[in-house]
Design an enzyme around this catalytic site. Structure first.
Site, PDB file in Angstrom:
ATOM      1  N   ASP A  57       0.844  -1.192   0.000  1.00 39.44           N
ATOM      2  CA  ASP A  57       0.000   0.000   0.000  1.00 39.44           C
ATOM      3  C   ASP A  57       0.883   1.247   0.000  1.00 39.44           C
ATOM      4  OD1 ASP A  57      -1.848   2.096   0.873  1.00 39.44           O
ATOM      5  OD2 ASP A  57      -3.197   0.436   1.352  1.00 39.44           O
ATOM      6  N   THR A 121      -4.908  14.566 -13.672  1.00 42.76           N
ATOM      7  CA  THR A 121      -6.087  14.536 -14.528  1.00 42.76           C
ATOM      8  C   THR A 121      -6.588  15.938 -14.888  1.00 42.76           C
ATOM      9  OG1 THR A 121      -8.451  13.979 -14.437  1.00 42.76           O
ATOM     10  CG2 THR A 121      -7.382  14.263 -12.341  1.00 42.76           C
ATOM     11  N   ASP A 122      -7.292  16.028 -16.013  1.00 43.87           N
ATOM     12  CA  ASP A 122      -7.907  17.312 -16.404  1.00 43.87           C
ATOM     13  C   ASP A 122      -9.007  17.729 -15.433  1.00 43.87           C
ATOM     14  OD1 ASP A 122      -9.839  15.405 -17.138  1.00 43.87           O
ATOM     15  OD2 ASP A 122      -9.960  16.030 -19.238  1.00 43.87           O
ATOM     16  N   GLU A 123      -9.515  16.760 -14.636  1.00 41.83           N
ATOM     17  CA  GLU A 123     -10.647  17.083 -13.750  1.00 41.83           C
ATOM     18  C   GLU A 123     -10.284  18.091 -12.672  1.00 41.83           C
ATOM     19  OE1 GLU A 123     -13.224  14.059 -12.433  1.00 41.83           O
ATOM     20  OE2 GLU A 123     -12.992  12.872 -14.243  1.00 41.83           O
ATOM     21  N   TYR A 147     -13.348  13.083  -5.925  1.00 47.62           N
ATOM     22  CA  TYR A 147     -12.169  12.502  -6.602  1.00 47.62           C
ATOM     23  C   TYR A 147     -11.246  13.611  -7.104  1.00 47.62           C
ATOM     24  CZ  TYR A 147      -9.509  10.988 -10.691  1.00 47.62           C
ATOM     25  OH  TYR A 147      -8.498  10.808 -11.622  1.00 47.62           O
ATOM     26  N   LYS A 151      -7.276  14.703  -6.155  1.00 50.32           N
ATOM     27  CA  LYS A 151      -6.178  14.768  -7.145  1.00 50.32           C
ATOM     28  C   LYS A 151      -5.562  16.173  -7.144  1.00 50.32           C
ATOM     29  CE  LYS A 151      -4.936  11.986  -9.646  1.00 50.32           C
ATOM     30  NZ  LYS A 151      -3.933  10.886  -9.503  1.00 50.32           N
ATOM     31  N   LEU A 187     -17.333   4.841 -18.352  1.00 56.35           N
ATOM     32  CA  LEU A 187     -18.369   4.837 -19.387  1.00 56.35           C
ATOM     33  C   LEU A 187     -18.076   3.891 -20.562  1.00 56.35           C
ATOM     34  CD1 LEU A 187     -21.036   5.950 -20.508  1.00 56.35           C
ATOM     35  CD2 LEU A 187     -19.693   7.687 -21.700  1.00 56.35           C
ATOM     36  N   ARG A 211     -16.324  14.927 -23.439  1.00 53.83           N
ATOM     37  CA  ARG A 211     -15.032  14.493 -22.921  1.00 53.83           C
ATOM     38  C   ARG A 211     -14.050  14.417 -24.097  1.00 53.83           C
ATOM     39  NH1 ARG A 211     -17.446  15.642 -19.018  1.00 53.83           N
ATOM     40  NH2 ARG A 211     -17.702  14.531 -17.038  1.00 53.83           N
ATOM     41  N   ASN A 246     -21.023  12.256 -24.798  1.00 54.33           N
ATOM     42  CA  ASN A 246     -21.179  10.893 -24.267  1.00 54.33           C
ATOM     43  C   ASN A 246     -22.113  10.040 -25.126  1.00 54.33           C
ATOM     44  OD1 ASN A 246     -19.528  11.567 -22.157  1.00 54.33           O
ATOM     45  ND2 ASN A 246     -21.188  11.876 -20.681  1.00 54.33           N
TER      46      ASN A 246
HETATM   47  P1  NAD Z   1      -7.372   2.304 -11.878  1.00 57.87           P
HETATM   48  O1  NAD Z   1      -8.456   2.536 -10.873  1.00 57.87           O
HETATM   49  O2  NAD Z   1      -7.632   1.441 -13.049  1.00 57.87           O
HETATM   50  O3  NAD Z   1      -6.082   1.692 -11.134  1.00 57.87           O
HETATM   51  C1  NAD Z   1      -5.623   2.173  -9.912  1.00 57.87           C
HETATM   52  C2  NAD Z   1      -4.562   1.210  -9.386  1.00 57.87           C
HETATM   53  O4  NAD Z   1      -4.044   1.751  -8.160  1.00 57.87           O
HETATM   54  C3  NAD Z   1      -5.104  -0.194  -9.066  1.00 57.87           C
HETATM   55  O5  NAD Z   1      -4.244  -1.186  -9.556  1.00 57.87           O
HETATM   56  C4  NAD Z   1      -5.160  -0.209  -7.543  1.00 57.87           C
HETATM   57  O6  NAD Z   1      -4.960  -1.504  -6.988  1.00 57.87           O
HETATM   58  C5  NAD Z   1      -3.998   0.714  -7.198  1.00 57.87           C
HETATM   59  N1  NAD Z   1      -4.175   1.310  -5.860  1.00 57.87           N
HETATM   60  C6  NAD Z   1      -5.276   1.950  -5.381  1.00 57.87           C
HETATM   61  N2  NAD Z   1      -5.060   2.310  -4.100  1.00 57.87           N
HETATM   62  C7  NAD Z   1      -3.806   1.924  -3.784  1.00 57.87           C
HETATM   63  C8  NAD Z   1      -3.010   2.035  -2.623  1.00 57.87           C
HETATM   64  N3  NAD Z   1      -3.474   2.623  -1.510  1.00 57.87           N
HETATM   65  N4  NAD Z   1      -1.757   1.532  -2.631  1.00 57.87           N
HETATM   66  C9  NAD Z   1      -1.268   0.925  -3.756  1.00 57.87           C
HETATM   67  N5  NAD Z   1      -1.983   0.771  -4.884  1.00 57.87           N
HETATM   68  C10 NAD Z   1      -3.238   1.269  -4.897  1.00 57.87           C
HETATM   69  O7  NAD Z   1      -6.903   3.758 -12.309  1.00 57.87           O
HETATM   70  P2  NAD Z   1      -6.440   4.271 -13.751  1.00 57.87           P
HETATM   71  O8  NAD Z   1      -7.633   4.622 -14.555  1.00 57.87           O
HETATM   72  O9  NAD Z   1      -5.421   3.344 -14.278  1.00 57.87           O
HETATM   73  O10 NAD Z   1      -5.756   5.659 -13.320  1.00 57.87           O
HETATM   74  C11 NAD Z   1      -4.371   5.685 -12.962  1.00 57.87           C
HETATM   75  C12 NAD Z   1      -3.993   7.104 -12.609  1.00 57.87           C
HETATM   76  O11 NAD Z   1      -4.211   7.960 -13.721  1.00 57.87           O
HETATM   77  C13 NAD Z   1      -4.797   7.714 -11.454  1.00 57.87           C
HETATM   78  O12 NAD Z   1      -3.928   8.454 -10.652  1.00 57.87           O
HETATM   79  C14 NAD Z   1      -5.811   8.602 -12.146  1.00 57.87           C
HETATM   80  O13 NAD Z   1      -6.155   9.691 -11.316  1.00 57.87           O
HETATM   81  C15 NAD Z   1      -5.018   9.057 -13.349  1.00 57.87           C
HETATM   82  N6  NAD Z   1      -5.830   9.399 -14.543  1.00 57.87           N
HETATM   83  C16 NAD Z   1      -6.772   8.537 -15.017  1.00 57.87           C
HETATM   84  C17 NAD Z   1      -7.473   8.849 -16.189  1.00 57.87           C
HETATM   85  C18 NAD Z   1      -8.510   7.906 -16.760  1.00 57.87           C
HETATM   86  O14 NAD Z   1      -9.180   8.276 -17.715  1.00 57.87           O
HETATM   87  N7  NAD Z   1      -8.675   6.703 -16.246  1.00 57.87           N
HETATM   88  C19 NAD Z   1      -7.215  10.058 -16.845  1.00 57.87           C
HETATM   89  C20 NAD Z   1      -6.254  10.935 -16.324  1.00 57.87           C
HETATM   90  C21 NAD Z   1      -5.546  10.572 -15.179  1.00 57.87           C
HETATM   91  O1  DAU Z   2     -10.978  13.184 -17.346  1.00 62.59           O
HETATM   92  C1  DAU Z   2     -10.125  12.253 -16.769  1.00 62.59           C
HETATM   93  C2  DAU Z   2     -10.924  11.403 -15.807  1.00 62.59           C
HETATM   94  O2  DAU Z   2     -11.742  10.574 -16.609  1.00 62.59           O
HETATM   95  C3  DAU Z   2     -10.056  10.580 -14.878  1.00 62.59           C
HETATM   96  O3  DAU Z   2      -9.327  11.439 -14.029  1.00 62.59           O
HETATM   97  C4  DAU Z   2     -10.920   9.644 -14.024  1.00 62.59           C
HETATM   98  O4  DAU Z   2     -10.083   8.784 -13.265  1.00 62.59           O
HETATM   99  C5  DAU Z   2     -11.788   8.826 -14.942  1.00 62.59           C
HETATM  100  O5  DAU Z   2     -12.668   8.050 -14.150  1.00 62.59           O
HETATM  101  C6  DAU Z   2     -12.588   9.697 -15.900  1.00 62.59           C
HETATM  102  O6  DAU Z   2     -13.606  10.461 -15.199  1.00 62.59           O
HETATM  103  P1  DAU Z   2     -15.065  10.687 -15.831  1.00 62.59           P
HETATM  104  O7  DAU Z   2     -16.021  10.929 -14.732  1.00 62.59           O
HETATM  105  O8  DAU Z   2     -15.032  11.668 -16.936  1.00 62.59           O
HETATM  106  O9  DAU Z   2     -15.274   9.231 -16.497  1.00 62.59           O
HETATM  107  P2  DAU Z   2     -16.502   8.220 -16.505  1.00 62.59           P
HETATM  108  O10 DAU Z   2     -16.141   7.129 -17.450  1.00 62.59           O
HETATM  109  O11 DAU Z   2     -16.946   7.839 -15.146  1.00 62.59           O
HETATM  110  O12 DAU Z   2     -17.643   9.101 -17.158  1.00 62.59           O
HETATM  111  C7  DAU Z   2     -17.474   9.651 -18.461  1.00 62.59           C
HETATM  112  C8  DAU Z   2     -18.731  10.431 -18.793  1.00 62.59           C
HETATM  113  O13 DAU Z   2     -19.820   9.511 -18.938  1.00 62.59           O
HETATM  114  C9  DAU Z   2     -19.158  11.392 -17.701  1.00 62.59           C
HETATM  115  O14 DAU Z   2     -19.750  12.530 -18.312  1.00 62.59           O
HETATM  116  C10 DAU Z   2     -20.225  10.618 -16.918  1.00 62.59           C
HETATM  117  C11 DAU Z   2     -20.862   9.770 -18.003  1.00 62.59           C
HETATM  118  N1  DAU Z   2     -21.398   8.447 -17.554  1.00 62.59           N
HETATM  119  C12 DAU Z   2     -20.554   7.638 -16.842  1.00 62.59           C
HETATM  120  C13 DAU Z   2     -20.991   6.401 -16.428  1.00 62.59           C
HETATM  121  C14 DAU Z   2     -20.096   5.492 -15.609  1.00 62.59           C
HETATM  122  C15 DAU Z   2     -22.660   8.050 -17.917  1.00 62.59           C
HETATM  123  O15 DAU Z   2     -23.391   8.790 -18.601  1.00 62.59           O
HETATM  124  N2  DAU Z   2     -23.083   6.804 -17.515  1.00 62.59           N
HETATM  125  C16 DAU Z   2     -22.311   5.975 -16.768  1.00 62.59           C
HETATM  126  O16 DAU Z   2     -22.779   4.864 -16.412  1.00 62.59           O
END
Ligand code: NAD
Ligand code: DAU
Length: 333
Positions: A57, A121-123, A147, A151, A187, A211, A246
């Site tokens: 962890d 992240t852009d969020e 979230y 970040k 999504l 997005r 979306n």
């Molecule tokens: P994910 O949820 O798929 O994976 C997260 C990983 O982190 C998992 O393997 C989990 O086991 C591990 N983890 C969680 N808590 C932990 C802890 N306390 N100690 C050790 N490991 C731990 O996430 P992802 O979508 O791969 O995102 C990875 C990174 O990129 C994140 O920091 C997220 O904020 C960032 N990010 C994601 C997106 C996206 O679209 N998914 C976009 C921009 C940035």
């Molecule tokens: O922008 C980067 C981010 O993108 C990352 O930092 C986050 O880790 C990642 O989860 C993602 O966040 P979003 O909230 O944008 O992603 P999500 O896939 O959850 O949702 C994308 C869009 O779709 C958002 O407008 C919400 C909508 N949505 C999502 C889900 C899960 C739906 O309409 N229905 C759904 O069931």
């Protein structure tokens, strides 16, 4: 190069390790991951000279120090990453995303690890109106979900270690990723998996939110570029500059899978739902000569084909815990 990747059993971290293995065969990678619900070891290499997995962890200073010993850089992905889960309960988000990042920063400082990349992240920039210009690196931080707030807090801590302790930290901020190995709660993978087994696809509100979808391999190449050529203390926005609503993205999934549009179900909106994200990625394009290679339609078609061919990866993820989450999240909507 000896690299510590945190969260390498998750979606983006795993794709990053696979890319490093392919493009930088001489590098040694350690993957520190707690294996939460979002993780899976499938798709990662076997332990060898080049790769070792450490289950631990990031909030545990001993585990962090054990994994970070003699590393040349940390690429920090580990996080609680799903916005909807942060709305249901934010404790783990604060703890992992903020406290976990602080533990890693302190450990890196104590052990003298030269470089720390914070994957963000852009969020953190909040939400845009339809006519607003895209986010730049100097756009003020204005997170709107728990979230995103965690970040942003982590990003500020990372920045403070540069200013206060002169650490070489670099922050990347990327838009929405899609591609292989993404847990089917976000999504696009949720829509693909539901379309493949005839389950309804929930669209929040009117589905007109926008997005900037980027293929995970383009994101991972950008992180590698920042690691190799980025500058200490800098922030780099990453995006494909391909905004899509979306509803249009889900319709594209339905076309690719051959499923009916009748699967679409409009449900109540996400609280505090960000309307639009858009990235200005001109800094990384100009200064580091990176650019995305995937067009959204091509990348999505490949991703759908990957999920069709890899049911053995995603099917086991849809167990009891997943169904309980699904019921809580969508049951009453
Ligand atoms: P994910 O949820 O798929 O994976 C997260 C990983 O982190 C998992 O393997 C989990 O086991 C591990 N983890 C969680 N808590 C932990 C802890 N306390 N100690 C050790 N490991 C731990 O996430 P992802 O979508 O791969 O995102 C990875 C990174 O990129 C994140 O920091 C997220 O904020 C960032 N990010 C994601 C997106 C996206 O679209 N998914 C976009 C921009 C940035
Ligand atoms: O922008 C980067 C981010 O993108 C990352 O930092 C986050 O880790 C990642 O989860 C993602 O966040 P979003 O909230 O944008 O992603 P999500 O896939 O959850 O949702 C994308 C869009 O779709 C958002 O407008 C919400 C909508 N949505 C999502 C889900 C899960 C739906 O309409 N229905 C759904 O069931």
């Amino acid at each position: 190069m000896r690299l510590l990747v945190t969260g390498g059993a998750g979606f983006i971290g795993k794709n990053f390790i696979r890319l490093v293995h392919e493009l930088r065969p001489a590098w040694r990678v350690t993957n520190l991951d707690a294996l939460t619900y979002a993780a899976s070891l499938c798709g990662l290499p076997d332990d060898s000279e080049r790769y070792r997995f450490v289950r631990g962890d990031i909030r545990d200073p001993k585990a962090a120090a054990w994994a970070m010993e003699e590393q040349s850089a940390v690429v920090h992905f580990a996080a609680e990453s799903h916005v909807d889960r942060s709305i249901l309960s934010s404790g783990e988000f604060v703890s992992t995303n903020v406290l976990g990042t602080q533990v890693l920063l302190d450990t890196a400082r104590r052990l003298g690890v030269p470089t720390f990349i914070q994957v963000s992240t852009d969020e953190v920039y909040g939400s845009l109106g339809v006519a607003d210009p895209p986010f730049r690196e100097d756009t003020p931080l204005a997170p709107r979900s728990p979230y995103a707030a965690t970040k942003a807090a982590a990003d500020l801590l990372v920045r403070s270690y540069h200013e206060t302790h002169d650490m070489d930290v670099r922050i990347t901020r990327c838009s929405n990723n899609y591609g292989p190995y993404q847990f089917p709660e976000k999504l696009l993978p949720l829509s693909i998996v539901n379309a493949l087994h005839g389950r309804r696809i929930p669209i929040y509100g009117d589905g007109r939110q926008r997005r900037d979808w980027i293929h995970v391999k383009d994101h991972c190449r950008a992180i590698l570029t920042v690691l190799e050529n980025g500058q200490p203390g800098e922030v780099y926005n990453i995006g494909a500059e391909q905004e899509t609503e979306n509803l249009a993205a889900v319709r594209a999934v339905l076309r690719e899978t051959g499923a009916s549009e009748d699967l679409i179900r409009f449900v109540s909106d996400r609280p505090g739902h960000d309307r639009r994200y858009a990235m200005d990625a001109s800094k990384i394009r100009k200064e580091l000569d990176w650019e995305p290679r995937y067009r959204f339609d091509e990348g999505l078609a490949q991703t759908v084909a990957w999920y069709q061919a890899n049911e053995s990866w995603w099917r086991p993820l849809l167990g009891e815990d997943y169904q309980a989450y699904y019921q809580t999240q969508y049951g009453a909507r």
